[in-house]
Design a protein around this motif. Structure first.
Motif, PDB file in Angstrom:
ATOM      1  N   SER A 145       0.808  -1.217   0.000  1.00  0.00           N
ATOM      2  CA  SER A 145       0.000   0.000   0.000  1.00  0.00           C
ATOM      3  C   SER A 145       0.843   1.270   0.000  1.00  0.00           C
ATOM      4  O   SER A 145       0.343   2.343  -0.332  1.00  0.00           O
ATOM      5  N   LEU A 151       1.968   1.617  -8.326  1.00  0.00           N
ATOM      6  CA  LEU A 151       0.704   0.946  -8.644  1.00  0.00           C
ATOM      7  C   LEU A 151      -0.064   1.707  -9.713  1.00  0.00           C
ATOM      8  O   LEU A 151      -0.542   1.111 -10.689  1.00  0.00           O
ATOM      9  N   SER A 180      -4.868  -3.558  -2.644  1.00  0.00           N
ATOM     10  CA  SER A 180      -3.527  -3.525  -2.058  1.00  0.00           C
ATOM     11  C   SER A 180      -3.580  -3.248  -0.560  1.00  0.00           C
ATOM     12  O   SER A 180      -2.917  -3.921   0.241  1.00  0.00           O
ATOM     13  N   ARG A 327       5.231 -10.089  -6.941  1.00  0.00           N
ATOM     14  CA  ARG A 327       4.823  -9.028  -6.031  1.00  0.00           C
ATOM     15  C   ARG A 327       6.009  -8.113  -5.717  1.00  0.00           C
ATOM     16  O   ARG A 327       7.123  -8.583  -5.482  1.00  0.00           O
TER      17      ARG A 327
END
Length: 329
Positions: A145, A151, A180, A327
């Motif tokens: 996050s 992102l 997220s 990831r």
């Protein structure tokens, strides 16, 4: 973390499949025909967009999300416009999506242009529908996050083959960002704060439009969530009547985020979205993916997971493992 990724994927599919039978029907018509949808159902023969689907089958929302992942896996998760377009066109031709009511208007026009060797930039710049947001949830699984800038940029690169407007990219980034944050099991208030922050940054991407503010509409949806915390019917009515449940990003994204915040669990979220009316499968897919990211697959109703397994040819473990591997830690 894999449990949260699987939760996102299953949540996406569950919300999509639960909302399939009532897709693009008015709230009044949904109530008149179904009473209340409380489980997975066949698509009614009288629903032109759902009649070919049977109980527990997900629609193009989940299918396109998996196609995007297939394209990314082919390129080591480095987004390539041509590969993404080719995969989407290949699928569309296989199921005759260009001739039937399967693809959304923006995706259909953009992919047809690419297929015919034409410049699709004018189409994608004016694409304000929810095609980018509906398939983006798994991309949120790639980021922590605190990586919102990365992102948003990634969402832009994945989405612009069909959707390159500011509102489409912002809406997609908000859904991915919510996933997220939810994966980290943040509180719902923290998830909302992160999502609002992403909105402010993401507007810098894409072609400028005169679409309503996603942030302002989400703020209103959250007001309804608090005001009608003990009255699900009143909450749903206000969301449907005021914020909207149509196929535009400016309606469906703030509605999906508001419903996720209100419902909090996959099971309640899927049912709430399915009975809303409007673009129920897409709203359900987005909202329930967020709830699934927070809840995790292990905490979901096993019968829901089994229904998805039994009625769709999919191995979510395969996709979850790829997302976990790539990831951005």
């Amino acid at each position: 973390m894999k449990n949260q990724i699987l939760g996102t994927l299953y949540g996406l599919a569950i919300g999509d499949a639960m909302g399939m039978p009532s897709e693009l029907w008015s709230r009044r018509k949904v109530k008149a025909y179904f009473g209340k949808i409380e489980t997975f159902l066949d698509g009614p023969k009288s629903n032109d967009v759902a009649k070919h689907f049977s109980k527990g089958q997900y629609t193009d929302d989940t299918t396109q999300a998996l196609i995007i992942l297939n394209a990314l896996m082919e390129t080591d998760f480095e987004p390539k416009d041509q590969v993404i377009a080719e995969k989407l066109i290949e699928w569309a031709e296989e199921i005759h999506a260009f001739d039937n009511e399967i693809l959304g208007p923006s995706s259909k026009a953009a992919l047809l242009a690419v297929k015919n060797g034409k410049d699709a930039s004018e189409i994608t710049a004016n694409a304000v529908t929810n095609g980018a947001a509906m398939r983006i949830a798994p991309i949120g699984c790639l980021f922590n996050s605190n990586q919102s800038d990365a992102l948003i940029n990634y969402v832009w690169r994945v989405s612009k083959v069909t959707h390159a407007s500011d509102v489409a990219i912002t809406g997609a980034a908000m859904i991915a960002g919510a996933v997220s944050s939810a994966m980290e099991k943040k509180t719902w208030e923290e998830i909302v704060t992160d999502t609002m922050n992403i909105h402010d940054k993401a507007l810098a991407y894409g072609a400028e439009t005169f679409s309503p503010s996603l942030k302002a509409r989400l703020e209103l949806g959250l007001e309804y969530a608090h005001k009608f915390s003990n009255d699900e019917e009143a909450f749903s009515n206000h969301i449907y009547q005021v914020i909207g449940a149509g196929v535009s990003t400016s309606e469906s994204v703030p509605t999906a985020l508001s419903i996720a915040y209100y419902a909090k669990t996959v099971e309640r979220c899927a049912i709430l979205a399915a009975n809303l009316g409007g673009d129920t499968d897409t709203i359900g897919a987005m909202a329930t993916a967020i709830c699934g990211a927070k809840q995790g697959a292990d905490e979901m109703d096993p019968s829901y997971l089994q229904t998805i397994h039994d009625n769709n040819k999919v191995d979510f473990n395969h996709y979850a493992q790829a997302l976990l591997h790539y990831r951005k830690n």
